[in-house]
Design a protein around this motif. Structure first.
Motif, PDB file in Angstrom:
ATOM      1  N   PHE B  33       0.846  -1.191   0.000  1.00  0.00           N
ATOM      2  CA  PHE B  33       0.000   0.000   0.000  1.00  0.00           C
ATOM      3  C   PHE B  33       0.884   1.244   0.000  1.00  0.00           C
ATOM      4  CE2 PHE B  33      -3.796  -2.393   1.370  1.00  0.00           C
ATOM      5  CZ  PHE B  33      -3.214  -3.498   1.951  1.00  0.00           C
ATOM      6  N   TYR B  35       0.509   5.292   1.030  1.00  0.00           N
ATOM      7  CA  TYR B  35      -0.320   6.279   1.697  1.00  0.00           C
ATOM      8  C   TYR B  35       0.372   7.647   1.628  1.00  0.00           C
ATOM      9  CZ  TYR B  35      -2.971   2.525   4.040  1.00  0.00           C
ATOM     10  OH  TYR B  35      -3.755   1.435   4.325  1.00  0.00           O
ATOM     11  N   GLN B  37       0.329  11.372   3.890  1.00  0.00           N
ATOM     12  CA  GLN B  37      -0.147  12.082   5.073  1.00  0.00           C
ATOM     13  C   GLN B  37       0.081  13.572   4.912  1.00  0.00           C
ATOM     14  OE1 GLN B  37       1.874  11.354   8.817  1.00  0.00           O
ATOM     15  NE2 GLN B  37       0.090  11.941  10.002  1.00  0.00           N
ATOM     16  N   LEU B  43      -4.140  10.866   6.796  1.00  0.00           N
ATOM     17  CA  LEU B  43      -3.489   9.717   6.180  1.00  0.00           C
ATOM     18  C   LEU B  43      -4.465   9.083   5.192  1.00  0.00           C
ATOM     19  CD1 LEU B  43      -0.756   8.253   6.614  1.00  0.00           C
ATOM     20  CD2 LEU B  43      -1.925   6.768   8.217  1.00  0.00           C
ATOM     21  N   LEU B  45      -5.100   6.570   1.600  1.00  0.00           N
ATOM     22  CA  LEU B  45      -4.574   5.534   0.728  1.00  0.00           C
ATOM     23  C   LEU B  45      -4.517   6.035  -0.713  1.00  0.00           C
ATOM     24  CD1 LEU B  45      -3.734   2.525   0.338  1.00  0.00           C
ATOM     25  CD2 LEU B  45      -6.156   2.067  -0.115  1.00  0.00           C
ATOM     26  N   TYR B  48      -3.081   0.436  -4.019  1.00  0.00           N
ATOM     27  CA  TYR B  48      -2.882  -0.855  -3.362  1.00  0.00           C
ATOM     28  C   TYR B  48      -2.539  -1.902  -4.421  1.00  0.00           C
ATOM     29  CZ  TYR B  48      -4.972  -5.400  -2.137  1.00  0.00           C
ATOM     30  OH  TYR B  48      -5.240  -6.725  -1.986  1.00  0.00           O
ATOM     31  N   PHE B  91       3.965   7.211   2.931  1.00  0.00           N
ATOM     32  CA  PHE B  91       4.241   5.953   3.606  1.00  0.00           C
ATOM     33  C   PHE B  91       3.950   4.779   2.681  1.00  0.00           C
ATOM     34  CE2 PHE B  91       5.121   7.328   7.840  1.00  0.00           C
ATOM     35  CZ  PHE B  91       4.354   8.455   8.061  1.00  0.00           C
TER      36      PHE B  91
END
Lengths: 111, 115
Positions: B33, B35, B37, B43, B45, B48, B91
Motif C-alpha cells: 500500500f 499512503y 499524510q 493519512l 490511501l 494498493y 508511507f
C-alpha cells in the motif's frame, strides 16, 4: 467526506491515570476497526483491533470498545505511561484491508 | 528482521522536477500500500497492490502520480511533474494477505518537500 473522525486533536493525561481516545465513523459497511500508534519520524504501528461482531477487545493495558449502534469506538489505556505519548490513529476497513484513517489524536502522558 | 524499507527518507525538490519514492516490503508479504499524510487530509490511501498487480488506484490524486511494482520486493511511486501541494509524508505499508484482519506494517515514510 470524513468517514472516520477523531474529534479531539489532543489529549493530556497524568501518568498512571486512564487515557480514553475516541473515534466516530459514518460508514455502516465498516466491519473491522483498528488503532495505530505513531511516534515522530516513524511510520504508524499497529496497536489493537476489533471485529464488528465484538464489542470489546483487550490486550494488556489497551482495550478497544465498539458501539455499533452509535458508530463509535474508543481506546482505553490503563495505566497510562509516558512512553504512550504519541499520535493515535483510528482506522476502519470494509474489504481487502483498505483502511480509512481518522485525523489522529496527540496523546501526552505527563510524569 | 527488517521491516518495510523506504528511500529516501527526505526529499527536497523544485516544482516541475520528477520525484521517485521507493519501497521494499517485508519479505513474503503479498500486499503493498502507498499512503500520503498531509495536515489537511490526514493519512489517505493512494494505491494498493496485490501480488504485484495494482488493484485499487482510486486514491491517486491525478495523472502526475504513478506507481509500479515490478516484482515482489520493490515498488516505486513517481510524481512527474511535482508541485508544491505534493509536499507531504509518503508511507509504504505491506501485509501478508488481502484479508481485513491482515495487519499492515508501515515503513518510516519519505518526507517530500516541493519548493
Amino acid at each position: 467526506d470524513q468517514q472516520v473522525k477523531q474529534n479531539s486533536p489532543s489529549l493530556s493525561v497524568q501518568e498512571g491515570r486512564i487515557s480514553i481516545l475516541n473515534c466516530d465513523y459514518t460508514n455502516s459497511m465498516f466491519d473491522y476497526f483498528l488503532w495505530y500508534k505513531k511516534y515522530p519520524a516513524e511510520g504508524p504501528t499497529f496497536l489493537i483491533s476489533i471485529s464488528s461482531i465484538k464489542d470489546k477487545n483487550e490486550d494488556g493495558r489497551f482495550t478497544v470498545f465498539l458501539n455499533k449502534s452509535a458508530k463509535h469506538l474508543s481506546l482505553h489505556i490503563v495505566p497510562s505511561q509516558p512512553g504512550d505519548s504519541a499520535v493515535y490513529f483510528c482506522a476502519a476497513s470494509t474489504s481487502y484491508g483498505k483502511l480509512t484513517f481518522g485525523q489522529g489524536t496527540i496523546l501526552t502522558v505527563h510524569p | 528482521d527488517a521491516g518495510v524499507i523506504q528511500s529516501p527518507r527526505h526529499e527536497v525538490t523544485e516544482m516541475g522536477q520528477e520525484v521517485t519514492l521507493r519501497c521494499k516490503p517485508i519479505s513474503g508479504h503479498n500486499s503493498l500500500f502507498w499512503y500520503r499524510q498531509t495536515m489537511m487530509r490526514g493519512l489517505e490511501l493512494l494505491i494498493y497492490f496485490n501480488n504485484n498487480v495494482p488493484i485499487d488506484d482510486s486514491g491517486m490524486p491525478e495523472d502526475r502520480f504513478s506507481a509500479k511494482m515490478p516484482n515482489a520486493s520493490f515498488s516505486t511511486l513517481k510524481i512527474q511533474p511535482s508541485e508544491p501541494r505534493d509536499s507531504a509524508v509518503y508511507f509504504c505499508a505491506s501485509s501478508l494477505g488481502t484479508g481485513t484482519t491482515d495487519t499492515q506494517y508501515f515503513g518510516p515514510g519519505t518526507r517530500l518537500t516541493v519548493l
